[in-house]
Scaffold this active site. Structure first.
Site, PDB file in Angstrom:
ATOM      1  N   ALA A   1      10.780  -5.584  -1.155  1.00  0.00           N
ATOM      2  CA  ALA A   1      10.850  -5.364   0.473  1.00  0.00           C
ATOM      3  C   ALA A   1      11.996  -5.248   1.565  1.00  0.00           C
ATOM      4  O   ALA A   1      11.898  -5.674   2.871  1.00  0.00           O
ATOM      5  CB  ALA A   1       9.372  -6.130   1.487  1.00  0.00           C
TER       6      ALA A   1
ATOM      7  N   SER B   1      11.902   0.837  -6.059  1.00  0.00           N
ATOM      8  CA  SER B   1      11.166   0.212  -4.886  1.00  0.00           C
ATOM      9  C   SER B   1      12.550   0.022  -3.198  1.00  0.00           C
ATOM     10  O   SER B   1      12.785   0.616  -3.419  1.00  0.00           O
ATOM     11  CB  SER B   1      10.520  -1.020  -4.611  1.00  0.00           C
ATOM     12  OG  SER B   1       9.675  -1.264  -3.439  1.00  0.00           O
TER      13      SER B   1
ATOM     14  N   ASP C   1       0.759   5.134  -5.955  1.00  0.00           N
ATOM     15  CA  ASP C   1       1.132   4.828  -4.819  1.00  0.00           C
ATOM     16  C   ASP C   1       0.643   4.823  -3.725  1.00  0.00           C
ATOM     17  O   ASP C   1       1.354   5.466  -2.756  1.00  0.00           O
ATOM     18  CB  ASP C   1       3.090   4.482  -4.950  1.00  0.00           C
ATOM     19  CG  ASP C   1       3.500   3.750  -4.761  1.00  0.00           C
ATOM     20  OD1 ASP C   1       3.572   2.849  -4.135  1.00  0.00           O
ATOM     21  OD2 ASP C   1       4.701   3.629  -5.189  1.00  0.00           O
TER      22      ASP C   1
ATOM     23  N   HIS D   1       2.421   1.406  -7.070  1.00  0.00           N
ATOM     24  CA  HIS D   1       3.683   0.950  -6.699  1.00  0.00           C
ATOM     25  C   HIS D   1       4.791   0.171  -8.231  1.00  0.00           C
ATOM     26  O   HIS D   1       5.454   0.012  -8.718  1.00  0.00           O
ATOM     27  CB  HIS D   1       3.613   0.020  -5.535  1.00  0.00           C
ATOM     28  CG  HIS D   1       5.053   0.673  -4.820  1.00  0.00           C
ATOM     29  ND1 HIS D   1       5.922   1.251  -4.648  1.00  0.00           N
ATOM     30  CD2 HIS D   1       5.668  -0.941  -5.065  1.00  0.00           C
ATOM     31  CE1 HIS D   1       7.363   0.598  -3.770  1.00  0.00           C
ATOM     32  NE2 HIS D   1       6.942  -0.764  -4.513  1.00  0.00           N
TER      33      HIS D   1
END
Length: 473
Positions: free
Chosen positions: A210, A280, A382, A414
């Site tokens: 993230a 990601s 996801d 995910h």
């Protein structure tokens, strides 16, 4: 027998020589690659997780050991008789064996002590990163419940984490925290195959998190399992927010890729078979880095330390490539708009860091033509980054002439593709697809893959199922 002495034993850091790299291309044709493939998962559905191991960023210091025994005590003076000489030889041999044993034991204790200290520093860093994440996301009801769910989820997967962590800290096939730049997070881990019978293909991997808690050790499970298939993996660390913003992450990633391209032959890697991969947020960072490098190369007078032509293919796993489509979606998921825009350096920078938007700019058409084949993996279940992100990016790339493909895995979440499926063991469709592409031009490697044993299960199935129920992802 000649006299001998005991010398101090010391450890030293590893030097990384520099080499030159040549380029190669991947034989993937856009005419033979469908834009999107759907794959029905055959395994039971699993949950999602993050690997809970991290690292200190200080180099290991050399440690020296004083002689174990005074030289004068190594031998005993005897008479010149044959019996005395025999006894003297016995004493000498016994002394040497004893000292050798003590020295080996001391070396082992030193190494173990360093690894334990490293593990403690890693745990401290993980705690600090978690607290930092809480500080920026807030401690409201939504995030308190999510972190409680994450704690339960991680606890259920702890058997797998322990096994992966032991490998990371104590395996002789892992080279941790190799310095590639001058910033605090400019380190990478190398996962080396046991078989060193020739140059190996290489995957330069950018981990997710993230943009806030990304860390190189998150790629340990992937590194371990790819190295078992004779593939070297370099997990590149980078500055996270708030230590750095998106431009810093791209700069760090570019430096790490440069190190891999220019030095990997020293570790047994094949400089003609280097692949770039991200997962990601790491997939977004890696794609942005690749496009920025292509733009530099297409321009005039730009100095570069590595070339896009050295990357045989790019693999994106569960990534997002159009930030305009994701900023509001992330806000609804808890990565609030104000924080996300701070990470991306303001709303005016969303276009710059949206590879899907950038490749459509006619002003950089020459740069886009330099891009390697791009393969995007994504699960249809996801909810952190919808699979449409990969599908749309692949379609856009094909429209502008780039060889691209998206491969969608039915019912996968995910981190199913990245963590749960590998922990389940056995055959893993995404992993096998990845290895098949890397080994496509190596008949001997393909033959070995065909008889490779199924991967070992790390977590019991009932724990994986429970973890899926409580997963916050």
């Amino acid at each position: 027998m000649p006299s001998s002495q005991i010398l101090p034993i010391s450890t030293s850091s590893l030097e990384q020589p520099t080499i030159s790299i040549s380029s190669s291309s991947l034989s993937l044709s856009s005419s033979t690659l469908p834009c999107t493939r759907f794959l029905n998962g055959q395994d039971d559905p699993t949950s999602t997780a993050s690997l809970l191991f991290s690292s200190s960023f200080e180099d290991e210091k050399a440690i020296s050991i004083k002689p174990l025994l005074p030289r004068a005590l190594s031998y005993t003076t005897t008479t010149s008789s044959s019996t005395g000489n025999y006894q003297q030889r016995r004493r000498r041999i016994a002394s040497e064996n004893s000292l050798s044993s003590l020295s080996d034991g001391s070396d082992h204790r030193q190494s173990f002590g360093r690894d334990v200290g490293h593990a403690a520093a890693e745990t401290f860093l993980l705690t600090r990163l978690s607290l930092k994440l809480l500080r920026y996301l807030g401690v409201g009801y939504k995030w308190i419940t999510r972190f409680l769910a994450l704690g339960c989820y991680s606890l259920l997967l702890i058997p797998g984490f322990f096994q992966v962590g032991y490998y990371y800290f104590f395996s002789s096939q892992v080279r941790r925290s190799i310095v590639y730049g001058d910033q605090p997070r400019n380190r990478l881990d190398l996962y080396l195959p046991k078989n060193n019978d020739g140059p190996k293909p290489v995957v330069a991997f950018i981990t997710g998190g993230a943009w806030i808690i990304g860390y190189k050790a998150w790629g340990c499970l992937l590194g371990q399992q790819l190295s078992e298939r004779d593939i070297i993996v370099a997990c590149i660390d980078y500055r996270n927010f708030p230590q750095g913003t998106m431009s810093d992450m791209v700069k760090d990633s570019s430096q790490g890729i440069s190190f891999v391209c220019n030095n990997i032959a020293e570790y047994g890697g094949d400089p003609d078979r280097i692949y770039l991969m991200g997962q990601s947020a790491g997939a977004h960072i890696a794609a942005s880095t690749l496009l920025e490098q292509a733009i530099k190369e297409a321009g005039e007078g730009e100095s570069t330390s590595w070339s896009v032509s050295q990357i045989k293919a790019y693999f994106g796993l569960s990534g997002g490539y159009n930030l305009f489509n994701l900023v509001d979606y992330f806000h609804s998921r808890g990565l609030y708009r104000s924080i996300f825009l701070s990470i991306m350096e303001g709303e005016e920078s969303l276009r710059l860091y949206s590879p899907e938007v950038m490749v459509q700019d006619p002003n950089i058409r020459n740069a886009v033509s330099l891009l390697p084949p791009i393969i995007l993996f994504h699960g249809t279940a996801d909810y952190s980054i919808p699979s449409d992100a990969s599908k749309s990016f692949a379609e856009t790339l094909q429209r502008v002439g780039v060889r691209a493909e998206s491969i969608l895995y039915e019912g996968k979440t995910h981190t199913d593709l990245f963590l749960q499926d590998p922990m389940r063991g056995g055959k893993d469709k995404m992993f096998e697809d990845l290895v098949a592409i890397i080994h496509a031009s190596d008949a001997a490697a393909i033959a070995k893959d065909a008889v490779a044993p199924p991967r070992r299960r790390l977590v019991p199935e009932f724990m994986l199922q429970l973890a899926r129920r409580v997963s916050p992802f």
